[in-house]
Scaffold this motif. Sequence first.
Motif, mmCIF file in Angstrom:
data_model
loop_
_atom_site.group_PDB
_atom_site.id
_atom_site.type_symbol
_atom_site.label_atom_id
_atom_site.label_comp_id
_atom_site.label_asym_id
_atom_site.label_seq_id
_atom_site.Cartn_x
_atom_site.Cartn_y
_atom_site.Cartn_z
ATOM 1 N N GLN A 121 0.831 -1.207 0.000
ATOM 2 C CA GLN A 121 0.000 0.000 0.000
ATOM 3 C C GLN A 121 0.865 1.257 0.000
ATOM 4 O OE1 GLN A 121 -0.439 -2.610 2.121
ATOM 5 N NE2 GLN A 121 -2.320 -3.457 1.243
ATOM 6 N N ASP A 122 1.959 1.229 0.754
ATOM 7 C CA ASP A 122 2.891 2.361 0.787
ATOM 8 C C ASP A 122 3.512 2.565 -0.591
ATOM 9 O OD1 ASP A 122 4.522 4.408 1.902
ATOM 10 O OD2 ASP A 122 6.137 2.974 2.282
ATOM 11 N N LYS A 123 3.892 1.461 -1.233
ATOM 12 C CA LYS A 123 4.456 1.540 -2.577
ATOM 13 C C LYS A 123 3.465 2.167 -3.549
ATOM 14 C CE LYS A 123 4.550 -1.784 -5.673
ATOM 15 N NZ LYS A 123 4.793 -3.017 -6.414
ATOM 16 N N GLN A 124 2.228 1.701 -3.520
ATOM 17 C CA GLN A 124 1.198 2.230 -4.416
ATOM 18 C C GLN A 124 0.930 3.706 -4.152
ATOM 19 O OE1 GLN A 124 -0.258 0.796 -7.094
ATOM 20 N NE2 GLN A 124 1.098 -0.933 -6.745
ATOM 21 N N ALA A 125 0.957 4.109 -2.886
ATOM 22 C CA ALA A 125 0.704 5.509 -2.545
ATOM 23 C C ALA A 125 1.796 6.418 -3.090
ATOM 24 C CB ALA A 125 0.597 5.667 -1.027
ATOM 25 N N VAL A 126 3.041 5.937 -3.118
ATOM 26 C CA VAL A 126 4.169 6.757 -3.583
ATOM 27 C C VAL A 126 4.333 6.681 -5.100
ATOM 28 C CG1 VAL A 126 6.682 7.070 -3.461
ATOM 29 C CG2 VAL A 126 5.390 6.567 -1.380
ATOM 30 N N LEU A 127 4.301 5.475 -5.673
ATOM 31 C CA LEU A 127 4.582 5.299 -7.100
ATOM 32 C C LEU A 127 3.344 5.359 -7.982
ATOM 33 C CD1 LEU A 127 7.183 2.384 -7.028
ATOM 34 C CD2 LEU A 127 7.583 4.846 -6.811
ATOM 35 N N GLY A 128 2.186 5.105 -7.399
ATOM 36 C CA GLY A 128 0.970 5.039 -8.201
ATOM 37 C C GLY A 128 0.924 3.756 -9.011
ATOM 38 N N PRO A 129 -0.084 3.612 -9.848
ATOM 39 C CA PRO A 129 -0.220 2.378 -10.622
ATOM 40 C C PRO A 129 0.803 2.298 -11.755
ATOM 41 C CG PRO A 129 -1.883 3.948 -11.275
ATOM 42 C CD PRO A 129 -1.158 4.558 -10.107
ATOM 43 N N VAL A 130 1.010 1.106 -12.252
ATOM 44 C CA VAL A 130 1.863 0.899 -13.419
ATOM 45 C C VAL A 130 1.173 1.551 -14.611
ATOM 46 C CG1 VAL A 130 2.752 -0.860 -14.996
ATOM 47 C CG2 VAL A 130 2.908 -1.203 -12.523
ATOM 48 N N SER A 131 1.913 2.376 -15.363
ATOM 49 C CA SER A 131 1.322 3.097 -16.497
ATOM 50 C C SER A 131 1.581 2.430 -17.838
ATOM 51 C CB SER A 131 1.839 4.540 -16.529
ATOM 52 O OG SER A 131 3.251 4.560 -16.646
ATOM 53 N N LEU A 132 2.494 1.475 -17.877
ATOM 54 C CA LEU A 132 2.802 0.779 -19.121
ATOM 55 C C LEU A 132 3.222 -0.650 -18.802
ATOM 56 C CD1 LEU A 132 3.477 0.693 -22.220
ATOM 57 C CD2 LEU A 132 5.772 1.443 -21.585
ATOM 58 N N LYS A 133 2.599 -1.601 -19.488
ATOM 59 C CA LYS A 133 2.963 -3.014 -19.368
ATOM 60 C C LYS A 133 3.306 -3.469 -20.783
ATOM 61 C CE LYS A 133 -0.155 -3.691 -15.489
ATOM 62 N NZ LYS A 133 -1.319 -4.434 -14.979
ATOM 63 N N ALA A 134 4.564 -3.844 -21.001
ATOM 64 C CA ALA A 134 5.010 -4.090 -22.368
ATOM 65 C C ALA A 134 5.806 -5.385 -22.514
ATOM 66 C CB ALA A 134 5.846 -2.913 -22.850
ATOM 67 N N PHE A 135 5.919 -5.806 -23.773
ATOM 68 C CA PHE A 135 6.680 -6.982 -24.199
ATOM 69 C C PHE A 135 6.088 -8.285 -23.672
ATOM 70 C CE2 PHE A 135 9.739 -3.425 -24.213
ATOM 71 C CZ PHE A 135 9.970 -3.370 -25.586
ATOM 72 N N GLY A 136 4.759 -8.339 -23.638
ATOM 73 C CA GLY A 136 4.058 -9.527 -23.168
ATOM 74 C C GLY A 136 4.343 -10.773 -23.975
ATOM 75 N N ARG A 137 4.782 -10.601 -25.221
ATOM 76 C CA ARG A 137 5.064 -11.795 -26.041
ATOM 77 C C ARG A 137 6.226 -12.611 -25.472
ATOM 78 N NH1 ARG A 137 7.910 -10.054 -31.692
ATOM 79 N NH2 ARG A 137 9.722 -9.045 -30.807
ATOM 80 N N TYR A 138 7.034 -12.012 -24.585
ATOM 81 C CA TYR A 138 8.141 -12.728 -23.950
ATOM 82 C C TYR A 138 7.770 -13.242 -22.556
ATOM 83 C CZ TYR A 138 10.794 -10.385 -27.606
ATOM 84 O OH TYR A 138 11.241 -9.927 -28.813
ATOM 85 N N GLY A 139 6.556 -12.977 -22.138
ATOM 86 C CA GLY A 139 6.131 -13.353 -20.800
ATOM 87 C C GLY A 139 6.075 -14.856 -20.591
ATOM 88 N N LYS A 140 6.101 -15.234 -19.354
ATOM 89 C CA LYS A 140 6.028 -16.640 -18.957
ATOM 90 C C LYS A 140 4.583 -16.964 -18.570
ATOM 91 C CE LYS A 140 10.577 -16.783 -18.966
ATOM 92 N NZ LYS A 140 11.278 -17.234 -20.115
ATOM 93 N N GLY A 141 4.102 -18.105 -18.993
ATOM 94 C CA GLY A 141 2.739 -18.506 -18.659
ATOM 95 C C GLY A 141 1.713 -17.623 -19.350
ATOM 96 N N THR A 142 0.560 -17.512 -18.746
ATOM 97 C CA THR A 142 -0.514 -16.683 -19.287
ATOM 98 C C THR A 142 -0.414 -15.295 -18.665
ATOM 99 O OG1 THR A 142 -1.915 -18.633 -19.486
ATOM 100 C CG2 THR A 142 -3.003 -16.489 -19.596
ATOM 101 N N VAL A 143 0.055 -14.338 -19.465
ATOM 102 C CA VAL A 143 0.229 -12.975 -18.948
ATOM 103 C C VAL A 143 -1.121 -12.266 -18.896
ATOM 104 C CG1 VAL A 143 2.608 -12.819 -19.761
ATOM 105 C CG2 VAL A 143 0.764 -11.992 -21.214
#
Length: 191
Positions: A121-143
């Motif tokens: 929760q502290d991390k989310q309060a300081v950094l906010g949400p992830v704004s970009l999720k990229a390169f899913g074609r290299y992900g492991k399992g079901t991204v």
Amino acid sequence: MVSTVALECSCGAVKGELAVVPGAFFHVHCLCCDCQRYAEHLGNEAAILDEYGGTELFQTYPAHMKITQGHDNIQAVQLTPKGIYRWHTRCCQMPLANTVRSAAVPFVGVPVTFMKFASEQDKQAVLGPVSLKAFGRYGKGTVPDDVHPRFPLAFMPKILAFMVKGKVTGKSSPSAFFDGKAPVVEVQTLY
């Protein structure tokens, strides 16, 4: 409001601090094969990569980051001769940051695992949400469905505006990883 986040490697030998300045960062989730190869090189995949083979990064200006302890434990590699510099600790093989090869470019990507937060929760309060999720074609399992398969070109104008702003405002220095124009340590090329 500017927040200051403590930085510390797994064993505590390398420490620093990072200024989180509103409007001067991107909070991203990268699943690229280069980040995965880098984690494999360090032999520390379990501590670096998440269940999808991704890395959560905080991309900001070099002037917002400083190393306060453990300079003698800093090492750097690049996967290929034209690749980015990937900085890590000698002591516990923990990633510290990614930079481009030129000290003049106002960019540093700091792994969130190098940051110290009291809770998620502290991390989310300081950094906010992830704004970009990229390169899913290299992900492991079901991204997750919201991960772009490559780098979305629609994000490029934001990156360019960020770089121009950093250049105009002189945010490429001081840098924890460059002494003037030269890297603070010799950078090893792996492949």
